[in-house]
Each structure stands twice: as structure tokens, then as C-alpha cells.
Design a protein around this motif. Structure first.
Motif, PDB file in Angstrom:
ATOM      1  N   LEU A 137       0.695  -1.523  -0.230  1.00 60.36           N
ATOM      2  CA  LEU A 137       0.179  -0.013   0.168  1.00 60.36           C
ATOM      3  C   LEU A 137       0.622   1.607   0.154  1.00 60.36           C
ATOM      4  N   ARG A 138       2.181   1.295   0.543  1.00 60.47           N
ATOM      5  CA  ARG A 138       2.952   2.508   0.485  1.00 60.47           C
ATOM      6  C   ARG A 138       3.319   2.363  -0.444  1.00 60.47           C
ATOM      7  N   ARG A 139       3.787   1.275  -1.045  1.00 60.25           N
ATOM      8  CA  ARG A 139       3.875   1.418  -2.816  1.00 60.25           C
ATOM      9  C   ARG A 139       3.524   2.527  -3.545  1.00 60.25           C
ATOM     10  N   VAL A 140       2.169   1.787  -3.329  1.00 61.51           N
ATOM     11  CA  VAL A 140       1.128   2.480  -3.930  1.00 61.51           C
ATOM     12  C   VAL A 140       0.777   4.036  -3.942  1.00 61.51           C
ATOM     13  N   SER A 141       0.690   3.551  -2.452  1.00 60.47           N
ATOM     14  CA  SER A 141       0.844   5.919  -2.527  1.00 60.47           C
ATOM     15  C   SER A 141       2.087   6.264  -3.351  1.00 60.47           C
ATOM     16  N   ALA A 142       2.730   5.726  -2.146  1.00 59.65           N
ATOM     17  CA  ALA A 142       4.584   7.135  -3.092  1.00 59.65           C
ATOM     18  C   ALA A 142       4.309   7.185  -5.088  1.00 59.65           C
ATOM     19  N   LEU A 143       4.107   5.580  -5.863  1.00 60.12           N
ATOM     20  CA  LEU A 143       4.177   6.248  -7.144  1.00 60.12           C
ATOM     21  C   LEU A 143       3.064   6.718  -7.629  1.00 60.12           C
ATOM     22  N   GLY A 144       1.463   6.790  -6.892  1.00 57.94           N
ATOM     23  CA  GLY A 144       0.609   7.482  -7.078  1.00 57.94           C
ATOM     24  C   GLY A 144       0.949   9.447  -6.991  1.00 57.94           C
ATOM     25  N   PHE A 145       2.327   9.241  -5.621  1.00 60.32           N
ATOM     26  CA  PHE A 145       1.942  10.955  -5.708  1.00 60.32           C
ATOM     27  C   PHE A 145       3.082  10.915  -6.498  1.00 60.32           C
ATOM     28  N   THR A 146       4.050  10.332  -7.115  1.00 59.93           N
ATOM     29  CA  THR A 146       4.821  10.336  -8.355  1.00 59.93           C
ATOM     30  C   THR A 146       4.439  10.876  -9.218  1.00 59.93           C
ATOM     31  N   MET A 147       3.799  10.058  -9.694  1.00 59.69           N
ATOM     32  CA  MET A 147       3.001  10.462 -10.851  1.00 59.69           C
ATOM     33  C   MET A 147       2.207  11.732 -11.171  1.00 59.69           C
ATOM     34  N   TYR A 148       0.897  11.538  -9.722  1.00 58.93           N
ATOM     35  CA  TYR A 148       1.196  12.580  -9.547  1.00 58.93           C
ATOM     36  C   TYR A 148       1.911  14.419  -9.625  1.00 58.93           C
ATOM     37  N   GLU A 149       2.976  14.322  -9.241  1.00 59.20           N
ATOM     38  CA  GLU A 149       3.838  15.810  -9.165  1.00 59.20           C
ATOM     39  C   GLU A 149       4.345  15.232 -10.542  1.00 59.20           C
ATOM     40  N   TYR A 150       4.465  14.484 -10.949  1.00 58.98           N
ATOM     41  CA  TYR A 150       5.165  14.701 -13.057  1.00 58.98           C
ATOM     42  C   TYR A 150       4.052  14.676 -13.379  1.00 58.98           C
ATOM     43  N   ARG A 151       2.465  14.676 -13.269  1.00 62.34           N
ATOM     44  CA  ARG A 151       1.465  15.216 -14.111  1.00 62.34           C
ATOM     45  C   ARG A 151       1.561  16.727 -13.675  1.00 62.34           C
ATOM     46  N   LEU A 152       1.578  17.397 -13.277  1.00 59.54           N
ATOM     47  CA  LEU A 152       1.741  18.655 -12.760  1.00 59.54           C
ATOM     48  C   LEU A 152       2.555  19.375 -13.353  1.00 59.54           C
ATOM     49  N   PHE A 153       4.356  18.617 -13.728  1.00 59.15           N
ATOM     50  CA  PHE A 153       5.248  19.142 -14.033  1.00 59.15           C
ATOM     51  C   PHE A 153       5.090  19.374 -15.297  1.00 59.15           C
ATOM     52  N   CYS A 154       4.284  17.474 -15.998  1.00 55.34           N
ATOM     53  CA  CYS A 154       3.900  18.887 -17.414  1.00 55.34           C
ATOM     54  C   CYS A 154       2.904  19.250 -17.723  1.00 55.34           C
ATOM     55  N   ASP A 155       1.973  19.952 -16.790  1.00 53.48           N
ATOM     56  CA  ASP A 155       1.034  20.706 -17.163  1.00 53.48           C
ATOM     57  C   ASP A 155       2.014  22.282 -17.528  1.00 53.48           C
ATOM     58  N   THR A 156       3.038  22.243 -16.365  1.00 50.62           N
ATOM     59  CA  THR A 156       2.879  23.857 -16.660  1.00 50.62           C
ATOM     60  C   THR A 156       4.533  23.671 -17.419  1.00 50.62           C
ATOM     61  N   HIS A 157       4.962  22.787 -17.843  1.00 51.28           N
ATOM     62  CA  HIS A 157       5.848  22.547 -18.827  1.00 51.28           C
ATOM     63  C   HIS A 157       5.801  21.159 -20.459  1.00 51.28           C
ATOM     64  N   PRO A 158       5.035  21.980 -21.175  1.00 51.63           N
ATOM     65  CA  PRO A 158       4.434  20.779 -21.479  1.00 51.63           C
ATOM     66  C   PRO A 158       4.956  20.413 -23.091  1.00 51.63           C
TER      67      PRO A 158
END
Length: 80
Positions: free
Chosen positions: A7-28
Motif C-alpha cells: 500500500l505504501r508503494r501504491v501511495s508513493a507511486l501515485g504521488f510521484t505520478m501526480y507530481e510529474y503530471r503537474l510538472f508536465c502541465d507547466t512544461h508541456p
């Protein structure tokens, strides 16, 4: 792998994926960030599927389940 660790791995990967998504939004135009996002998205899906196969669904996703009713509730765990 035990339930808490998975469950911690799911959470960590979800967080990482979300952060990269935000970065991609600002750096298309950043192709490397898009590739990393897709890589973490695949890892997240694989770990999430592994967790759900062993311990049941993490989210409802259109299926009606009573898994969330089963014990223990979060406050039933000993917090030592």
C-alpha cells in the motif's frame, strides 16, 4: 510483499505520478518528463493491480463492494 508495504508503494507511486503530471502541465514541451510520467503511470498500475489482486479493490470503480466495511477500521489499529 505484505499489505502495508504494498500500500505504501501504491501511495508513493501515485504521488510521484501526480507530481510529474503537474510538472508536465507547466512544461508541456518537456519530452523527458512526459516519458517519466508514462513510466511511473505503468509502474503505478502494475503495483495497484498486484495490491487489488491480493487484498481487494482500492476504489469503487463502478463495482459495488462491501470490502470497506470489514475490520479493522483505521482507529482500531494500535498506534504505538
Amino acid at each position: 510483499m505484505n499489505k502495508d508495504k504494498l500500500l505504501r508503494r501504491v501511495s508513493a507511486l501515485g504521488f510521484t505520478m501526480y507530481e510529474y503530471r503537474l510538472f508536465c502541465d507547466t512544461h508541456p514541451d518537456n519530452q523527458e518528463a512526459k516519458e517519466l510520467f508514462e513510466s511511473y503511470q505503468k509502474k503505478y498500475q502494475a503495483v495497484k493491480e498486484e495490491y487489488e489482486k491480493q487484498f481487494g479493490p482500492l476504489t469503487l470503480n463502478g463495482e459495488n463492494s462491501d470490502e470497506w466495511l470489514k475490520n479493522p477500521w483505521p482507529w482500531d489499529n494500535d498506534a504505538n
